[in-house]
Every structure is written in C-alpha cells, then in structure tokens.
Design a protein around this motif. Structure first.
Motif, short mmCIF file in Angstrom:
data_model
loop_
_atom_site.label_atom_id
_atom_site.label_comp_id
_atom_site.label_asym_id
_atom_site.label_seq_id
_atom_site.Cartn_x
_atom_site.Cartn_y
_atom_site.Cartn_z
N CYS A 285 -6.32 -1.88 0.26
CA CYS A 285 -5.55 -2.10 1.49
C CYS A 285 -6.55 -2.28 2.64
N SER B 140 -6.06 -2.44 5.78
CA SER B 140 -5.77 -1.72 7.02
C SER B 140 -6.10 -0.23 6.95
N CYS B 141 -5.93 0.42 5.73
CA CYS B 141 -6.26 1.85 5.66
C CYS B 141 -7.34 2.15 4.63
N CYS C 62 0.28 3.10 3.66
CA CYS C 62 0.71 2.53 4.96
C CYS C 62 1.70 1.38 4.81
N CYS D 259 0.84 -1.19 0.00
CA CYS D 259 0.00 0.00 0.00
C CYS D 259 0.89 1.25 0.00
ZN LIG Z 1 -2.85 1.02 3.48
#
Ligand SMILES: [Zn+2]
Length: 177
Positions: free
Chosen positions: A50, A52-53, A18, A15
């Motif tokens: 992504c 996570s973000c 992040c 990503c």
């Molecule tokens: Zn990310």
C-alpha cells in the motif's frame, strides 16, 4: 512487476489498514519451512504494497504459490497439475474417484491444496495421465463388475482316509542315542 492476480482482481483488493485501492505488487523472497523434518524452500511470494500507509500483505495467490513450491520441492504434483490430469480425462471429481477407487474427499483435498498426496498416490496419479493406463483401468473395472457377487464356497483341502490315518498314527521318531 504486476502479478496476474492483481490484474484480475484489482478492483476487489484494498489495503486492510487504510482501505486504499491503489496498490502496487511485488515479490518477496522467503524461506518457507514445511513438514516435520524442518525442510525449507525459498519462495518468491507475491505481495501487495500500500503506497499510502506502506503496509505489505499477501493474498490468496501467495497461498497457491507457496503450496506449489512445497509440492515441487517434494517432487509431487501440484493441485493444478492434478486437476489438469482429471480434466484432460474429461472426468468430474466424482467420476474420477469412481474409476480410480481414490476417495472423492482425498481428490478434493489434493486439488484444493488442503493436503498433499503421498508418494504412492502421486505415482498413481502420474500413471493416470497416460491414456493407455486409463483404458486399461476401465477394462479392469468392467471385468470386476462381471465377477459373481454371491459368495463362493470356501476352498477346503480334501485328504484321503490313508493320509488322515497316517496323521493320526504319526509319532516322532526317537533319535539314535
Ligand atoms: Zn494502506
């Protein structure tokens, strides 16, 4: 659905926000405009997500998919189809250029997707995929090599003295009043 690109290059992609490497991939349908007349084509673009973000982004594969969709919409060969025609003939880009008299720079641009060939070049490329056409082209090229390279005297009309004399004495006839 896992895209082919992600499978092959999974370890290289992370990503951009992040740097998470554990990405998922999907397809996003988008209308892509192209050309000066504002034509558009709907393309399922492969994108990475992504987890996570939540950032969604596309990679190189998306560029290829979009370019191919535009080529198909225009009814012309895609870059990979052009490359396939050349490879089937067993020719390098340079050798292919030499035989076809197409500029090697053009071939490189078409195969890399930098530009799209016009309709006449597209027709020519499609014809080159026919083995008989390539054989014929090689014969034409060989014949061309045998042509004399020294300059032949220019053709000039020979007029007889009578013709020249007639031309010199030529006068418009008066039209009857
Ligand atoms: Zn990310």
């Amino acid at each position: 659905m896992m895209s082919k690109y992600l499978e092959d290059n999974h370890q290289h992609i992370c990503c951009p926000l992040c740097e998470n490497e554990n990405l998922t991939s999907t397809f996003q349908s988008e209308d892509i405009q192209y050309g000066s007349s504002g034509k558009s084509v709907t393309v399922d673009i492969p994108v990475f997500i992504c987890p996570s973000c939540s950032f969604v982004f596309s990679g190189e594969e998306a560029e290829t998919v979009i370019h191919d969709a535009i080529c198909k919409d225009m009814g012309v060969l895609t870059p990979s189809e052009i490359t396939e025609i050349r490879r089937k003939l067993g020719l390098s880009q340079e050798k292919f250029a030499e035989l076809t008299k197409i500029g090697v720079a053009s071939i490189k641009r078409w195969e890399s997707g930098k530009t799209i060939q016009d309709a006449s070049k597209d027709t020519y490329l499609r014809l080159l995929a026919i083995p008989e056409v390539m054989d014929k082209l090689e014969r034409i090229n060989n014949k061309a090599k045998q042509l004399p390279t020294k300059k032949e005297p220019k053709f000039r009309s020979q007029f007889s003295p009578a013709t020249i004399s007639r031309a010199e004495n030529f006068q418009l006839r008066r039209l009857a009043a």
